[in-house]
Design a protein around this motif. Structure first.
Motif, PDB file in Angstrom:
ATOM      1  N   ASP A   1       0.807  -1.226   0.000  1.00  0.00           N
ATOM      2  CA  ASP A   1       0.000   0.000   0.000  1.00  0.00           C
ATOM      3  C   ASP A   1       0.836   1.271   0.000  1.00  0.00           C
ATOM      4  O   ASP A   1       0.305   2.374   0.182  1.00  0.00           O
ATOM      5  CB  ASP A   1      -0.940   0.005   1.208  1.00  0.00           C
ATOM      6  CG  ASP A   1      -0.182   0.023   2.532  1.00  0.00           C
ATOM      7  OD1 ASP A   1       1.067  -0.036   2.514  1.00  0.00           O
ATOM      8  OD2 ASP A   1      -0.831   0.081   3.593  1.00  0.00           O
TER       9      ASP A   1
ATOM     10  N   VAL B   1      -0.725   5.016  -0.076  1.00  0.00           N
ATOM     11  CA  VAL B   1      -0.587   5.897   1.088  1.00  0.00           C
ATOM     12  C   VAL B   1      -0.144   7.286   0.634  1.00  0.00           C
ATOM     13  O   VAL B   1      -0.656   8.321   1.110  1.00  0.00           O
ATOM     14  CB  VAL B   1       0.399   5.298   2.103  1.00  0.00           C
ATOM     15  CG1 VAL B   1       0.756   6.328   3.166  1.00  0.00           C
ATOM     16  CG2 VAL B   1      -0.198   4.057   2.763  1.00  0.00           C
TER      17      VAL B   1
ATOM     18  N   LEU C   1      -7.041   2.360  -0.856  1.00  0.00           N
ATOM     19  CA  LEU C   1      -6.129   1.971   0.221  1.00  0.00           C
ATOM     20  C   LEU C   1      -6.773   0.886   1.090  1.00  0.00           C
ATOM     21  O   LEU C   1      -6.103  -0.070   1.506  1.00  0.00           O
ATOM     22  CB  LEU C   1      -5.776   3.194   1.070  1.00  0.00           C
ATOM     23  CG  LEU C   1      -4.819   2.954   2.242  1.00  0.00           C
ATOM     24  CD1 LEU C   1      -3.476   2.432   1.746  1.00  0.00           C
ATOM     25  CD2 LEU C   1      -4.634   4.236   3.058  1.00  0.00           C
TER      26      LEU C   1
END
Length: 393
Positions: free
Chosen positions: A96, A100, A197
């Protein structure tokens, strides 16, 4: 002397003929009149169950392929084949790091959009206040001009001031609306990136059992590609194929027994859940879903099994093994022991099970049905000798 010799020759000839006749008589007796060894079966009343058989595989009624909504690289696999999981349990984590950063950028863009909206709203309030003042002044000047208290030049200047104030307010209002739309876009962008996300964390959609694992940490997945196969163990059934000729005998909720190939000697209880409404046009079979009430210690989805569905049951009726039935030109029947001989009885049968048949006419309780031992065939009226008795059905 010669007469004695002739008598001796005739005697020996007749002796040979007599010996041959005795041998032939013995053979005839052996073949036709010797009691044939038979097995006996005592006819009695009992219970018979008619069953419909089908072959199929064990399946889960509810199952799903656990996959990703986005493309990404697997960082963690938090479950394995054979694990039981709860609804909402985290199964997979994807990389991720990039998302982010995109979320942080979207947050900064949203903050800037909010600041811009606050600034243009301030300008809008200022130009509205100016416009309100100019409107009041212009209204007063119109009254003064009507009373000829001010000149034409002054009223024209008042009109121009009003036009400029209205234009300023319209401009700041349009700018405010535009920036507010930008604020909505920035908020939607942040929500979209937050959702992406969140999609890097894959959770179990329901409580169940992992039956297959298709990926390893480090693998790159794309939307829809399988990572796990998850099934619910709340309801498992055997999807069995049954011949269409048995369709009229079946209905939901009928009891059944299930025999798995892994344990051929042990049946498991089941129940018909639903009947298929489409017949295969090649095999002329249709699907019957049979719920499994209990399972073997070791089982797997897709394993083969036979189902035996109880279509009818009768108690206190005459029952004989169906393999004892014989067929002649007149129909079906059996040989019955009658005074040391085999006597043919034509039968009328009723309910048929997999290994037994109900006898409606032709036999009575206590009769003994006989069959030849080995390959020995029987004839009506042939002498027989019972050498063993089979247990009752």
């Amino acid at each position: 002397m010669r007469m004695d010799s002739l008598r001796s020759v005739k005697f020996f000839k007749w002796a040979k003929v007599l010996a041959v006749l005795i041998v032939l008589a013995g053979i005839l007796y052996w073949l036709r009149f010797r009691p044939v060894p038979v097995q006996g079966f005592a006819v009695s009343k009992g219970e018979i169950v008619a069953e419909v058989m089908g072959t199929g595989t064990l399946e889960a009624r509810v199952q799903t392929t656990v996959s990703s909504k986005i493309a990404g690289r697997i960082v963690q696999l938090l479950a394995d084949q054979g694990d039981r999981v709860e609804a909402g349990q985290v199964l997979v984590r994807l990389d991720d790091s990039e998302l982010v950063q995109q979320v942080e950028i979207a947050r900064s863009t949203l903050a800037a959009a909010k600041a811009t909206v606050e600034r243009v709203e301030t300008d809008e309030r200022r130009t509205k206040a100016v416009l309100d003042k100019v409107l009041r002044d212009h209204e007063r000047n119109r009254k003064l001009f009507a009373n000829k208290s001010i000149s034409v030049n002054e009223i024209e200047n008042s009109d121009k001031a009003l036009t400029i104030a209205e234009a300023d307010y319209a401009s700041t209002r349009a700018a405010s609306l535009e920036k507010k739309k930008g604020l909505i876009v920035a908020q939607n962008t942040l929500d979209y990136n937050l959702a992406r996300l969140e999609d890097t964390v894959i959770k179990a959609p329901f409580k169940g059992l992992m039956v297959r694992r298709d990926r390893e940490p480090g693998d790159v997945v794309v939307p829809g590609s399988s990572i796990f196969l998850l099934i619910s163990t709340e309801e498992l059934w055997v999807r069995a194929w049954v011949d269409e000729t048995d369709m009229a005998k079946l209905s939901p909720d009928q009891p059944a027994r299930i025999v798995f190939r892994s344990e051929p000697g042990r049946p498991y209880p089941g129940k018909v859940v639903r009947l298929g409404r489409e017949t295969d046009r090649e095999t002329r079979q249709f699907v019957v879903d049979v719920e499994v009430r209990s399972l073997p210690g070791n089982w797997s989805v897709g394993q083969r099994a036979e189902v035996f569905i109880q279509s009818a049951r009768k108690k206190d009726v005459l029952v004989i093994p169906s393999r004892l039935l014989l067929r002649d030109k007149a129909g079906i029947g059996v040989y019955v022991l009658n005074g040391g001989k085999a006597s043919w009885r034509s039968l009328k049968t009723g309910l048929r099970g997999l290994e037994a048949v109900e006898v409606l006419e032709g036999l009575a309780s206590g009769d003994t049905v006989v069959t030849g031992v080995g390959s020995q065939d029987l004839d009506d009226g042939r002498r027989v000798k019972p050498v063993s008795h089979e247990p009752r059905v």
